[in-house]
Design an enzyme around this catalytic site. Sequence first.
Site: not given
Length: 727
Positions: A443, A464, A476, A514
């Site tokens: 991540s 991801h 992702e 993130n």
Amino acid sequence: MINHIRGGHILPAMPTEPWMVRLANPLAGINGDHGMNAVRYDVTDNVAVLTVEYPPVNALSAAVRTGLGEGLAHAKSDSAVIAVVIVGGGGTFIAGADITEFGTEKSKILPSLPDLQHSLETFPKPTVAAIHGTALGGGFELALTCHARVALASAKVGLPEVNLGLLPGAGGTQRLPRLVGPEVAIDLITTGRHISAARALELGIIDAVVEDLVMGAIDHARRMATHGATLTPVIERNEKVEGISPDLFTKARQSVAKKARGKIAPLVIIDCIEAACTLPPAEGLAFEIAKFRELYASDQRAALMHYFFAEREARRVPGLAAEPRPIGSAAVIGAGTMGGGIAMVFANAGIPVHLTDISEDAVSRGINLIRKNYDVSVGRGSMTQATADKALALIATATDYADFADADIVVEAAFERMDIKRDIFSRLDAVMKPDAILGTNTSSLDIDAIAAATNRPGNVVGVHFFSPANVMKLQENIRGKLTSEQTIATVMALGKTLGKNVVLAGNCDGFIGNRMLQYYTGEAEFLMEQGATPEQIDLVAEKFGMPMGPISMRDMSGLDVGVLVREARKATLPPGERFSPILERLVERGRHGMKTGKGFYRYEGREKHPDPETTDIIEQVARELGVQRRTFTDEEIEFRLFAPLVNEGAKEIEDGTAIRASDIDVAWVNGYGFPAHKGGPMYWGEQVGLHRIYEAALGAAQRNGPRWGPGKLLERLATEGKGWKDA
Ligand code: 3H9
């Protein structure tokens, strides 16, 4: 002779015969954008077959409406024609109104959809809709005005307008309840879900499931004509909408409001269905169209329509010419919650997958968890036992990488530490077939550093998923410096096969999603130092439409995990930057979040309560830092929470991490639950004004440190009064 549609494919094209008419396209030459004719007219066994040929989804464009209008007129005047069948060409029936024509001159070209529906309902000969693929929205509403509907077993029907912030505005809220009753209609229309032909047959929405679509529909239509079937339009059938207790609607409103999280369309849909049960048909239809217009004018409709196109645009990578490689088998490294979820995603898509971990014990724990997850889905009714069994049978376990050396793709979902990942990748490199794709579910870690542990960096890519992977819709993909075009094309196409919404991100700490998240949770902590309470912050975020506020989210994912991630980030922080120390203080007191029964909140089971100890800790931190505490309005909190997302998103566009602003919206709606009816953070930012976001970033930089400040792109757009399309 005629084209037969079986299983969604048109069989050999037919020769032209004198009785076949290609309907003139009235728009050709006028609009100059659609050279082909949109509706084909054939006659077989005295039944006129109107085939809509308007790829990709046969939407009810002006060309299609005109073609259908002409076809119906032709069939009406031809005394040799005893009935009419309407069918979609290519892989599907009609997917709805043409939303690309909404608000344009073309949408005003007659006949309108209601005109066509009136022709169908009053047609003197039987009309039959022959459905394959999907009959959605206006397409399904058109079918509801035919005298009968037949479908292939693989077909689906639905009224998904709610997903666009709309309601079915061509009689769907008035006719569907007349077939299935208001309760089922409320469920189907407020969720927008598609149902199978089998379920539609059971509910009386379709009249027959056929094996050969066109011939089955022709037979059905001929039987109706020759047996002199009464041609009662659905709108005149009242049995299912009479004598309905108002309680049904009160209860439905309560239950739908809870799930709607601020969306307005679902509740307006209930009003319309209630109108179907209380007003005469003509008034009910008028009520529906008035409500449709109101919703059409709403901000939510504009946001959801932006989001619809954003999702589709995100699949396109400019300049990418490579063809994707087929993925027929997969392997997942790491049998924890994440790895198990990813294995389920492959299995659910029909792709055989090996699941492995460091020990047999870990693998068997993983497979047990997967079994439990399928049991829950079956128990909830979201999956049949047969589907679950079929998926489970596709998941094999392994303890040796050699067991899946010929898999087309491996997704590593091991512990989030670079040394562990590099070790796994070098071992994979040694055994996997040369063209296998090696994906990592990291991540935040550096894809290039992981790729460097292999001799095939071109085949290494970030893939991801978000937890729980079998539920969350985002995939992702992250391109490393050396990731090949073909690898990128393959993982982008894989997303569609897996039923995910994909975005392509550049390689940086946290990628698209993130990387932004840390500013959202970080600002929530600064707000607490300054006087906002955890409860107020969470409530504001939830009222905004987030599934959970940022403080509860921290408690759920574990404060100790947050501290660990932050430790790594602190090492790279430039001077003058800081994090609020609240998180560390809570962890020092053993408050690790929900899992320890206390974090920001105190927990009794899953029920959270404010905790005075947390307030003491926050106040103590504020005193030590000399932060002046005050009260905040909800509006202030909302803006302070979401504006930093937009600022960081703008930097991602600037440095190439995100291809376009709308990709960021797709990532946040699908990975973090940002409300789609607000369009995604970047769309929201543009609506509130990029100049305001820019000024907020200047203020945040002063309060929190320079990395909160605006980038050059935001500065340019804000000062020039421009939007993301000018980025
Ligand atoms: C309505 O009907 C209002 C009425 O109640 C009242 C009127 C008065 N129009 O999703 P895909 C395009 S509202 C125009 O990738 P899939 C889409 O943009 C409508 N274009 O394929 C894409 O274009 P591109 C109610 C449309 O196989 C291409 O088709 N109906 C429309 O994964 C392929 O789409 C809906 O809300 C449209 N209606 O899924 C249905 N729909 O290639 C919305 C799609 O340039 N559509 N396109 O990116 C869907 O749910 C899916 O597209 C569908 C196909 C299931 C049909």
